[in-house]
Design a protein around this motif. Structure first.
Motif, PDB file in Angstrom:
ATOM      1  N   GLU A   1      14.347  -0.826 -20.246  1.00 36.61           N
ATOM      2  CA  GLU A   1      14.592  -1.716 -21.367  1.00 36.61           C
ATOM      3  C   GLU A   1      15.049  -3.073 -20.822  1.00 36.61           C
ATOM      4  OE1 GLU A   1      17.411   0.116 -23.949  1.00 36.61           O
ATOM      5  OE2 GLU A   1      16.230   1.936 -24.191  1.00 36.61           O
ATOM      6  N   ALA A   2      14.744  -4.124 -21.567  1.00 37.32           N
ATOM      7  CA  ALA A   2      15.073  -5.488 -21.123  1.00 37.32           C
ATOM      8  C   ALA A   2      16.533  -5.808 -21.449  1.00 37.32           C
ATOM      9  CB  ALA A   2      14.141  -6.495 -21.782  1.00 37.32           C
ATOM     10  N   THR A   3      17.420  -5.018 -20.843  1.00 30.94           N
ATOM     11  CA  THR A   3      18.853  -5.168 -21.096  1.00 30.94           C
ATOM     12  C   THR A   3      19.579  -5.882 -19.961  1.00 30.94           C
ATOM     13  OG1 THR A   3      19.035  -2.896 -20.272  1.00 30.94           O
ATOM     14  CG2 THR A   3      19.092  -3.204 -22.667  1.00 30.94           C
ATOM     15  N   ALA A   4      18.845  -6.313 -18.957  1.00 30.06           N
ATOM     16  CA  ALA A   4      19.419  -7.034 -17.820  1.00 30.06           C
ATOM     17  C   ALA A   4      18.663  -8.347 -17.651  1.00 30.06           C
ATOM     18  CB  ALA A   4      19.309  -6.190 -16.547  1.00 30.06           C
TER      19      ALA A   4
ATOM     20  N   PRO B   1       9.801  -5.043 -23.448  1.00 35.98           N
ATOM     21  CA  PRO B   1      10.128  -6.456 -23.220  1.00 35.98           C
ATOM     22  C   PRO B   1      11.269  -7.006 -24.065  1.00 35.98           C
ATOM     23  CG  PRO B   1       7.761  -6.148 -23.435  1.00 35.98           C
ATOM     24  CD  PRO B   1       8.414  -4.880 -23.893  1.00 35.98           C
ATOM     25  N   THR B   2      11.610  -6.331 -25.172  1.00 39.01           N
ATOM     26  CA  THR B   2      12.683  -6.830 -26.034  1.00 39.01           C
ATOM     27  C   THR B   2      13.766  -5.772 -26.162  1.00 39.01           C
ATOM     28  OG1 THR B   2      11.475  -6.087 -27.995  1.00 39.01           O
ATOM     29  CG2 THR B   2      11.182  -8.374 -27.335  1.00 39.01           C
ATOM     30  N   VAL B   3      14.990  -6.221 -26.396  1.00 33.46           N
ATOM     31  CA  VAL B   3      16.133  -5.313 -26.479  1.00 33.46           C
ATOM     32  C   VAL B   3      16.001  -4.434 -27.726  1.00 33.46           C
ATOM     33  CG1 VAL B   3      18.644  -5.169 -26.682  1.00 33.46           C
ATOM     34  CG2 VAL B   3      17.598  -6.964 -25.279  1.00 33.46           C
TER      35      VAL B   3
ATOM     36  N   ARG C   1       2.187  -9.144 -28.731  1.00 37.51           N
ATOM     37  CA  ARG C   1       1.147  -9.219 -27.692  1.00 37.51           C
ATOM     38  C   ARG C   1       1.541 -10.176 -26.573  1.00 37.51           C
ATOM     39  NH1 ARG C   1      -4.614  -8.846 -27.096  1.00 37.51           N
ATOM     40  NH2 ARG C   1      -4.904  -9.138 -24.846  1.00 37.51           N
ATOM     41  N   ASP C   2       2.127 -11.309 -26.904  1.00 39.93           N
ATOM     42  CA  ASP C   2       2.511 -12.272 -25.876  1.00 39.93           C
ATOM     43  C   ASP C   2       3.525 -11.673 -24.914  1.00 39.93           C
ATOM     44  OD1 ASP C   2       0.829 -14.102 -27.023  1.00 39.93           O
ATOM     45  OD2 ASP C   2       2.412 -15.279 -27.994  1.00 39.93           O
ATOM     46  N   ASP C   3       4.499 -10.931 -25.450  1.00 36.87           N
ATOM     47  CA  ASP C   3       5.498 -10.283 -24.594  1.00 36.87           C
ATOM     48  C   ASP C   3       4.826  -9.283 -23.656  1.00 36.87           C
ATOM     49  OD1 ASP C   3       7.855 -11.412 -26.059  1.00 36.87           O
ATOM     50  OD2 ASP C   3       7.062 -10.168 -27.671  1.00 36.87           O
TER      51      ASP C   3
ATOM     52  N   GLY D   1       1.719  -9.348 -16.488  1.00 42.43           N
ATOM     53  CA  GLY D   1       1.573 -10.329 -15.428  1.00 42.43           C
ATOM     54  C   GLY D   1       2.702 -10.290 -14.418  1.00 42.43           C
ATOM     55  N   LEU D   2       3.878  -9.831 -14.850  1.00 47.23           N
ATOM     56  CA  LEU D   2       5.036  -9.742 -13.963  1.00 47.23           C
ATOM     57  C   LEU D   2       5.083  -8.424 -13.187  1.00 47.23           C
ATOM     58  CD1 LEU D   2       7.808 -11.290 -16.263  1.00 47.23           C
ATOM     59  CD2 LEU D   2       6.797 -12.318 -14.215  1.00 47.23           C
TER      60      LEU D   2
END
Length: 359
Positions: free
Chosen positions: A263-266, A286-288, A297-299, A305-306
């Protein structure tokens, strides 16, 4: 070789996922009495079977591990049999589904289970927990003895065996969001001085033993884990976040797990460091969870890509059973109704339609 897109197939253990869209686990509290899966749950998941992978709502591996009322289990024969209608429906619609095994630890209440919650230490969660009579302050848990801790780790393996019997394609251990595995990782929920507390090497031990228990029963290629590095759900705090999670991933890599679900928690640089540290499939949300932003889609494209391999979508899947097709074609996403997240019944559960095209 062309870069992967959200609609490129991906090999996950013995499965070929037709796309990289993962339906993230989301509590819906619609199980029947006794923690049984229902026909409505079968319909709900089958409606979303175009996801590359579905991860079920949190499923308790024991009565002691139940966090919320109305959630399903995988610790009795009746519960195991009840899930077969769900997995059969998903497979009939061409999908793949993992069971998320969630031991709530201290995030529970005697009014829900009839048992005093347990945790690594006698430190209560922050805030109120859900009970059959409504929210109540989180109780002080009973600290597990050193001898009891392996029993709780083993419960993930026992539930994994039942998940396989019920037809699930694999399991995801819930190691995130302040529940039991997360509590052991935490430096403020875990005040132990034995081999399960203190230095990083000790705090990760429970997570590794829980993963080993599942791997020993159903295999590493059918076992994943979800983590929320740096997350503060239910009041947990992690010290030395990059070092803690890098050490954990090194041990999980030794086991050869099917995937890690972050999860994007950091901060992003921490997550990218964990991407570099993890040699296998990485799922990124990508989101919390429950934050202001819903993953789009953008996320997803950005995180592919990352270096992410798969992208987890949560709330977007609630109101959009055809989410994969909407992402593919770029049609608008329907909004979800937060008031029906946990209300029970089919309203706000089975009543969201697919996109209606007009001539």
């Amino acid at each position: 070789m062309s870069p992967a897109t959200l609609f490129t197939p991906h090999r996950l253990g013995g499965l070929t996922l037709p796309n990289r869209v993962v339906m993230a686990p989301m509590t819906r509290v619609r199980a029947a009495a006794g923690g049984l899966a229902t026909a409505s749950m079968a319909t709900y998941y089958a409606q979303r079977a175009t996801a590359g992978l579905i991860v079920s709502e949190g499923v308790q591996p024991s009565l002691l591990g139940q966090s919320n009322p109305g959630t399903p289990g995988l610790h009795t024969d009746e519960q195991t049999a009840s899930w077969r209608q769900v997995t059969d429906a998903v497979h009939a619609n061409g999908g793949r589904i993992f069971a998320q095994l969630m031991h709530g630890g201290r995030v529970s209440h005697p009014d829900t289970t009839g048992l005093v919650p347990v945790g690594p230490s006698a430190v209560p969660a922050e805030g109120s927990v859900f009970t059959p009579s409504g929210p109540q302050p989180a109780p002080v848990p009973r600290a597990l003895t050193t001898e009891e801790v392996p029993e709780q780790a083993a419960s993930y393996g026992q539930a994994a065996r039942r998940a396989a019997e019920a037809g699930f394609d694999g399991v995801e251990l819930h190691g995130a969001n302040g529940y039991l595995i997360s509590q052991f990782l935490s430096s403020n929920a875990n005040l132990r001085t034995d081999r399960y507390g203190g230095p990083i090497a000790h705090r990760i031990r429970f997570a590794v033993e829980a993963a080993e228990a599942a791997v020993d029963v159903i295999g590493a290629d059918r076992t994943g884990i979800r983590l929320s590095p740096g997350g503060t759900f239910w009041g947990v705090r992690d010290s030395e976040v990059p070092e803690l999670y890098a050490a954990l991933l090194a041990e999980l890599a030794r086991l050869g797990l099917a995937y890690v679900h972050l999860e994007a928690t950091a901060p992003e640089e921490v997550l990218l460091g964990l991407r570099r540290a993890w040699p296998g499939t990485l799922v990124v949300n990508p989101t919390v969870p429950m934050g202001a932003k819903v993953t789009g889609r953008d996320d997803a494209d950005r995180w592919l890509g990352l270096g992410a391999d798969l992208i987890g979508f949560g709330r977007a899947f609630l109101a959009n059973p055809d989410l994969v097709e909407r992402l593919r074609t770029g049609v608008p996403l329907a909004p979800h109704d937060e008031a029906t997240f946990y209300t029970g019944g089919d309203a706000g559960y089975l009543t969201y339609p697919s996109y209606a095209y007009t001539a």
